[in-house]
Design a protein around this motif. Structure first.
Motif, PDB file in Angstrom:
ATOM      1  N   LYS A  70       0.676  -1.213  -0.038  1.00 29.90           N
ATOM      2  CA  LYS A  70       0.035  -0.049   0.093  1.00 29.90           C
ATOM      3  C   LYS A  70       0.936   1.256   0.149  1.00 29.90           C
ATOM      4  N   SER A  71       2.034   1.162  -0.626  1.00 25.73           N
ATOM      5  CA  SER A  71       2.862   2.282  -0.588  1.00 25.73           C
ATOM      6  C   SER A  71       3.553   2.586  -1.987  1.00 25.73           C
ATOM      7  N   GLY A  72       3.862   3.788  -2.177  1.00 23.85           N
ATOM      8  CA  GLY A  72       4.042   4.205  -3.696  1.00 23.85           C
ATOM      9  C   GLY A  72       5.839   3.966  -3.989  1.00 23.85           C
ATOM     10  N   GLU A  73       6.372   4.257  -5.029  1.00 25.13           N
ATOM     11  CA  GLU A  73       7.746   3.977  -5.109  1.00 25.13           C
ATOM     12  C   GLU A  73       8.213   5.333  -5.950  1.00 25.13           C
ATOM     13  N   ASP A 119       5.480   7.245  -8.413  1.00 24.11           N
ATOM     14  CA  ASP A 119       4.460   6.537  -8.841  1.00 24.11           C
ATOM     15  C   ASP A 119       3.749   5.425  -8.142  1.00 24.11           C
ATOM     16  N   HIS A 120       2.650   4.753  -8.535  1.00 17.80           N
ATOM     17  CA  HIS A 120       1.987   3.816  -7.912  1.00 17.80           C
ATOM     18  C   HIS A 120       1.118   4.421  -6.867  1.00 17.80           C
ATOM     19  N   TRP A 121       0.684   5.600  -7.002  1.00 20.91           N
ATOM     20  CA  TRP A 121      -0.245   6.243  -6.144  1.00 20.91           C
ATOM     21  C   TRP A 121      -1.670   5.371  -5.965  1.00 20.91           C
ATOM     22  N   MET A 174      -3.784  11.817  -0.834  1.00 22.28           N
ATOM     23  CA  MET A 174      -2.158  11.422  -0.782  1.00 22.28           C
ATOM     24  C   MET A 174      -1.294  12.404  -1.903  1.00 22.28           C
ATOM     25  N   HIS A 175      -1.733  12.154  -3.174  1.00 25.74           N
ATOM     26  CA  HIS A 175      -1.053  12.772  -4.135  1.00 25.74           C
ATOM     27  C   HIS A 175      -1.014  14.152  -3.875  1.00 25.74           C
ATOM     28  N   GLY A 176      -2.071  14.864  -3.629  1.00 19.56           N
ATOM     29  CA  GLY A 176      -2.201  16.091  -3.399  1.00 19.56           C
ATOM     30  C   GLY A 176      -1.290  16.801  -2.265  1.00 19.56           C
ATOM     31  N   ARG A 177      -1.352  15.845  -1.204  1.00 19.26           N
ATOM     32  CA  ARG A 177      -0.658  16.235   0.041  1.00 19.26           C
ATOM     33  C   ARG A 177       0.933  16.339  -0.296  1.00 19.26           C
TER      34      ARG A 177
END
Length: 80
Positions: A22-25, A45-47, A57-60
């Protein structure tokens, strides 16, 4: 650390207290442009792994790389 190609690429997980699935890279690539310069490309990536929280999350975090990477790494690289 997910990948390392010395002088070319580093890829790592962006977990912020979450399980790996459940994490990005984040991937940072270095492309030589001459003896003393290079182009640095950062890809986060991998949002989609954040599920229902992905947009929030992407916005923050999307603007955070400007401060963390561009400013601080840029300051360091300018001194090196």
């Amino acid at each position: 650390m997910l990948a390392l190609e010395e002088g070319r690429l580093v890829r790592f997980s962006f977990q912020i207290g979450r399980p790996r699935e459940k994490s990005g890279e984040v991937e940072v690539r270095f492309e030589p442009l001459g003896d003393k310069s290079c182009r640095v490309t950062l890809i986060h990536d991998h949002w989609e792994r954040f599920g229902d929280e992905a947009v929030d999350m992407h916005g923050r975090f999307s603007n955070g790389w400007d401060d963390v990477f561009v400013k601080h790494f840029g300051d360091f690289a300018g001194r090196a």
